[in-house]
Scaffold this active site. Structure first.
Site: not given
Ligand code: BDP
Length: 739
Positions: A328, A402, A430
């Site tokens: 990401e 996720d 979340e």
């Molecule tokens: C996702 C979240 C994000 C995190 C990412 C992670 O939306 O904010 O940075 O995981 O685990 O679920 O790195």
């Protein structure tokens, strides 16, 4: 240290409404005292005390251990010895209403605490402690010199503290102490919270206010709350805390911030909580003045070695680094054409001389979306098995996408026998309704931990992968993305405290039952009255399935609103990447719905061991709860219930809403049996949850109906609004969004 006021005495209810003549002053005094105590109790029932309320219980509260039970024979030379003794004192005074006497030798009935080194009274138990390791403990009721005692014995001070918390739990839940014989040691070595806290106090995916860490006033001011945080963790056996977000700022490795981390480490140390930091891979560029962060560059290697030396000079028991790399948009070794193993080993080599570890995250997926996102972490890492240094743990999320309300277990579990894998659970919700929805995560954790990977034949559970027993790893770990903030409740709601609690208890022993853990938590947090414990535990146990039903039934996933993930968004399409949309995951159209992950589709099933893969790939054998995760099916597909898929889907959404209504009814019935302050708070949050469950159901049904053009199944109420209404809703200030 926070003081917890006693509960409101019931006597106030029994005071005569008019005072007997001539007794006016005494009556007024009694009323004033009772009101004061009630005011204290009202403050006390704001949730701050967590499960460590230690309120007086009824006559059976000390189980079989008859009063006076308050003498304590315990060393207090080290900080951990002192906090163990203090915790027991606090607990006994709260639970039994006594002021414990300190003694140097067992006299009357006494609690005897210590290690063979710290206490001559514990030395004779030395052999019993051999198998319990450095964090284990023994609780035993026995006699010393003719005196009845309860012994809390361990090889190290920290074991004694853990034992004290266990003893207090037994007293809080009403277990007898007469024939006590408890031997405990943790199954997993590194039991760690991951705080996604930014240096400016914002918590990514945090729904409990701002960060607990006041970086601005650290290191000089240490908020007493840091101590209660450490106490709460120690009460569960959580022994590590990663202070900063995985989307890390390199500044947290600067000398100034290391001094702040040092101050926190000093506060946490007596409680056995070690500090870890998320490390930004490009830190050598950003704060080191280097031109590269290439892991094979000697200057970069020197920079990390020097940094590790600097950290350990300040924090001698520093746990290590957590790293999100090439994921990401975060920097990583692939920026220099190097592998994840080369990146992890760079940091591991710097930490190794000091005994530190690297927790390298497997949550990666490629920029160009070459294949099903569910497959990418496995594809990226499985070939690196054996390439990591001995002090690297690979940290894997529980499922391949996720933190969804339900996912199958991650296919990496069991697939990398030469690498210790750390479990990463999300405690903050979340994707499960933030802090407002009552969703107890114990059943989710239990489902994953008990899942059988079949990697080394049947019985190769995920729990055995992560505790190291399946493949013989001494190093093992489990991480929970914390739901802790500066909210007075710590977690944003009373029931979210149960998720911190359940994570900690399962981290210690991943084979425990989520139901038993919930029962302990309710008894410690609300009431030991079975008329409270039973309905609340039942409600908690059903709550996760309720959320699955009203959000993502039958294996649907990632259909939340874009970005902040607040509320439904099955229509989410377009944007920078396909796998950040909902339509990518549900693949619904006029004819059917679901992601085909069989060999006819993305073939993600092939990443599981053959026995598991065959089950998932077979539409007759796959659990219905994962049906649309693995299969794309026509709307008229016949379900086990006999209903067509479309009808079943709507049925599940509705069932989820009904479950929330059932939770409301249960909670309403408990009015008067739970303190009014927390009762009101929970009731209000349940109303929000009911409303949002309906929103989820209606928006999802309206959307899927717009694709398939089907009528509402018989008996089902149509959505309250047209689809356009749901699509138009905007929440620019929803909490916790990534930034
Ligand atoms: C996702 C979240 C994000 C995190 C990412 C992670 O939306 O904010 O940075 O995981 O685990 O679920 O790195």
């Amino acid at each position: 240290m926070e003081q917890f006021a006693p509960a409101c005495p019931l006597d106030i209810l029994m005071l005569p409404l008019t005072f007997p003549s001539g007794d006016r002053r005494r009556w007024l005094l009694a009323v004033a005292l009772a009101l004061l105590a009630c005011a204290g109790a009202a403050r006390a029932e704001d949730g701050y005390a967590l499960w460590m309320r230690y309120v007086p219980a009824d006559a059976t509260s000390s189980g079989g251990y008859r009063a006076p039970a308050g003498d304590i024979v315990a060393p207090e030379r080290t900080a951990t010895q002192r906090v163990a003794r203090e915790e027991l004192q606090r607990g006994l005074s709260g639970l039994l209403g006594i002021t414990p006497r300190q003694r140097s030798a067992p006299g009357g009935r006494a609690f005897v605490l210590g290690t063979p080194q710290s206490s001559p009274w514990v030395a004779p138990f030395s052999r019993d402690l051999d198998a319990l390791g450095d964090e284990g403990y023994l609780l035993r009721s026995t006699r010393i010199g003719g005196h009845e005692v309860v012994v809390v014995a361990a090889r190290e001070d920290i074991g004694v503290l853990y034992g004290v918390f266990h003893l207090l739990r037994l007293m809080q839940t009403g277990a007898g102490l007469d024939r006590l014989e408890v031997r405990e040691s943790p199954a997993i070595a590194r039991r760690v919270l991951n705080h996604w806290d930014n240096l400016d106090g914002y918590v990514e995916r945090g729904y409990a206010g701002g960060s607990l860490w006041d970086w601005h006033t650290l290191p000089d001011w240490q908020d007493p709350r840091y101590i209660d945080y450490a106490r709460a963790n120690a009460s569960l056996g959580i022994n590590g805390s990663v202070l900063n977000n995985v989307n890390a700022n390199a500044l947290s490795l600067s000398t100034d911030y290391l001094r702040k981390a040092e101050a926190l480490a000093d506060v946490f140390r007596p409680y056995g909580v070690r500090v870890y930091l998320s490390a930004r891979f490009s830190a050598p560029l950003e704060i080191g003045g280097l031109r590269t962060a290439d892991p094979l560059d000697p200057d970069v290697q020197r920079w990390w070695r020097d940094k590790a030396d600097e950290i350990y000079a300040l924090i001698p028991d520093f746990g290590g680094f957590l790293v999100k790399a090439n994921s990401e948009g975060q920097p990583g070794p692939q920026d220099y054409g190097r592998s994840h193993a080369e990146g992890a080993n760079l940091l591991a080599d710097a930490l190794a001389p000091h005994g530190g570890v690297v927790m390298w995250r497997a949550f990666v997926y490629a920029h160009d979306v070459p294949e099903d996102r569910a497959k990418q972490a496995y594809s990226e890492f499985v070939g690196l098995d054996g390439a990591f240094r001995g002090n690297v743990l690979l940290q894997v999320k529980n499922g391949p996408i996720d933190f969804q309300p339900r996912e199958p277990f991650h296919p990496l579990f069991g697939a990398m026998p030469r690498t210790p894998l750390t479990m990463e659970f999300q405690i903050t919700k979340e994707y499960l309704g933030f802090a407002t929805h009552l969703v107890y995560l114990g059943p989710l954790y239990e489902e994953v931990l008990s899942a059988d990977t079949h990697a080394r034949g049947s019985g190769s559970t995920v729990a055995r992968v992560i505790d190291g027993s399946l493949d013989g790893h001494a190093l093992s770990g489990i991480a929970g993305v914390a739901n802790i903030g500066d909210d007075r409740t710590w977690n944003g709601s009373h029931f979210d405290q149960a998720n911190w609690y359940a994570f900690g208890r399962l981290a210690w022993n991943p084979r425990q039952s989520a139901r038993d853990i919930a029962a302990d938590w309710v008894a410690m947090t609300f009431s030991r009255d079975p008329g409270v414990v039973t309905p609340v535990v039942d409600m908690m146990m059903a709550s996760r399935e309720a959320a699955v039903d009203y959000m993502t039934p039958l294996g649907l996933h990632h259909v939340m609103a874009r970005g902040h993930h607040y509320g439904p968004g099955p229509w989410v399409d377009g944007g920078p990447r396909a796998d950040w949309t909902s339509v990518y995951y549900h693949r619904a159209d006029r004819d059917g719905i679901g992601f085909d992950r069989t060999s006819r589709g993305s073939d993600a099933v092939s990443q599981y061991a053959p026995d598991v893969a065959e089950g998932f790939a077979d539409v007759e054998r796959v659990p219905e709860s994962l049906l649309l995760w693995f299969h794309h099916l026509p709307w008229e597909h016949r379900m086990a219930s006999g209903r067509p898929l479309w009808d079943e889907l709507v049925h599940r959404y509705t069932r989820g809403v009904r479950s929330v209504e059932a939770m409301q009814a249960t909670w309403d019935r408990l009015q008067g049996r739970v303190d009014a302050e927390r009762h009101r708070h929970v009731a209000a949050f349940l109303r929000i949850q009911r409303h949002e469950a309906q929103w989820w159901r209606d928006a999802s049904v309206a959307y899927f109906q717009s694709l398939n053009g089907r009528a509402m199944p018989a008996g089902e109420t149509p959505p309250a609004h047209p689809l356009a209404y749901y699509v138009s809703l905007q929440f620019p200030f929803a909490p916790g969004d990534g930034r």
